[in-house]
Design an enzyme around this catalytic site. Structure first.
Site, short mmCIF file in Angstrom:
data_model
loop_
_atom_site.label_atom_id
_atom_site.label_comp_id
_atom_site.label_asym_id
_atom_site.label_seq_id
_atom_site.Cartn_x
_atom_site.Cartn_y
_atom_site.Cartn_z
N GLU A 94 47.00 31.56 37.28
CA GLU A 94 45.99 30.56 36.88
C GLU A 94 44.93 30.36 37.96
O GLU A 94 43.77 30.12 37.64
CB GLU A 94 46.66 29.20 36.63
CG GLU A 94 47.60 29.17 35.45
CD GLU A 94 48.44 27.89 35.42
OE1 GLU A 94 48.13 26.95 36.17
OE2 GLU A 94 49.42 27.86 34.66
N HIS A 99 48.89 33.09 46.20
CA HIS A 99 49.82 32.04 46.62
C HIS A 99 51.24 32.45 46.26
O HIS A 99 51.47 33.14 45.26
CB HIS A 99 49.47 30.70 45.98
CG HIS A 99 49.24 30.76 44.50
ND1 HIS A 99 48.09 31.25 43.95
CD2 HIS A 99 50.04 30.42 43.47
CE1 HIS A 99 48.17 31.18 42.63
NE2 HIS A 99 49.35 30.70 42.31
N HIS A 101 54.86 30.97 45.28
CA HIS A 101 55.59 29.80 44.79
C HIS A 101 56.98 29.79 45.43
O HIS A 101 57.69 30.80 45.36
CB HIS A 101 55.79 29.86 43.27
CG HIS A 101 54.55 29.81 42.44
ND1 HIS A 101 54.16 28.68 41.76
CD2 HIS A 101 53.61 30.74 42.17
CE1 HIS A 101 53.05 28.91 41.09
NE2 HIS A 101 52.70 30.17 41.31
P1 5GP Z 1 49.65 30.44 39.24
O1 5GP Z 1 49.88 30.25 37.76
O2 5GP Z 1 48.20 30.81 39.54
O3 5GP Z 1 50.64 31.37 39.88
O4 5GP Z 1 49.95 29.04 39.90
C1 5GP Z 1 48.98 28.06 40.11
C2 5GP Z 1 49.72 26.80 40.43
O5 5GP Z 1 48.79 25.87 40.97
C3 5GP Z 1 50.35 26.13 39.21
O6 5GP Z 1 51.76 26.02 39.40
C4 5GP Z 1 49.65 24.78 39.12
O7 5GP Z 1 50.51 23.73 38.71
C5 5GP Z 1 49.15 24.59 40.55
N1 5GP Z 1 47.96 23.78 40.63
C6 5GP Z 1 46.84 23.86 39.85
N2 5GP Z 1 45.92 22.96 40.23
C7 5GP Z 1 46.46 22.28 41.28
C8 5GP Z 1 45.98 21.22 42.11
O8 5GP Z 1 44.86 20.71 41.98
N3 5GP Z 1 46.81 20.78 43.09
C9 5GP Z 1 48.05 21.32 43.30
N4 5GP Z 1 48.79 20.81 44.29
N5 5GP Z 1 48.53 22.34 42.54
C10 5GP Z 1 47.75 22.81 41.55
#
Ligand code: 5GP
Length: 114
Positions: A94, A99, A101
């Site tokens: 997203e 990053h 997790h």
């Molecule tokens: P991805 O799907 O890109 O691997 O993970 C993005 C992560 O960023 C998601 O787990 C989402 O909940 C987190 N996230 C999105 N916007 C924000 C934000 O404004 N602050 C924080 N702390 N996490 C966010």
């Protein structure tokens, strides 16, 4: 345009930061999927895992040692945890700033849902 995570790293957007050094920042996910859900984000804005360069090897290793130390500090190292990097559409990425997790604090179930 700075990424969302660059804005968090620059303290323009608030987040619960649990670790910061010159190479990475770790903060709690805003929508935690487990009791512990921390994102380890490099200061360098690498968009996806596809964009990792050979010269980034030490940085990527540092992300993992920070995650290891955070797992210990959060008390989830013994029971175990999961480290995930999502890449692009099929990976469910997203935010296009690399990053890692760190998820734990309960049994996490199957690695991938069917
Ligand atoms: P991805 O799907 O890109 O691997 O993970 C993005 C992560 O960023 C998601 O787990 C989402 O909940 C987190 N996230 C999105 N916007 C924000 C934000 O404004 N602050 C924080 N702390 N996490 C966010």
């Amino acid at each position: 345009m700075p990424t969302l995570f660059e804005r968090i790293l620059n303290k323009e957007i608030p987040a619960t930061i649990v670790h910061q050094d010159e190479r990475v920042t770790a903060f709690r996910d805003i929508q935690p999927r487990a009791p512990v859900h921390i994102l380890v984000v490099p200061t360098k804005p690498i968009p996806t895992a596809n964009d990792i360069e050979d010269g980034d090897e030490a940085l990527i290793g540092h992300m993992f040692t920070v995650a290891r130390d955070l797992a210990r500090r959060e008390g989830i190292a013994e029971d175990g945890y999961r480290l995930i990097i999502n890449c692009n559409k099929h990976g469910g990425q997203e935010v296009y700033h690399l990053h890692l997790h760190l998820l734990g604090g309960k049994p996490l179930g199957p690695m991938v849902s069917a």
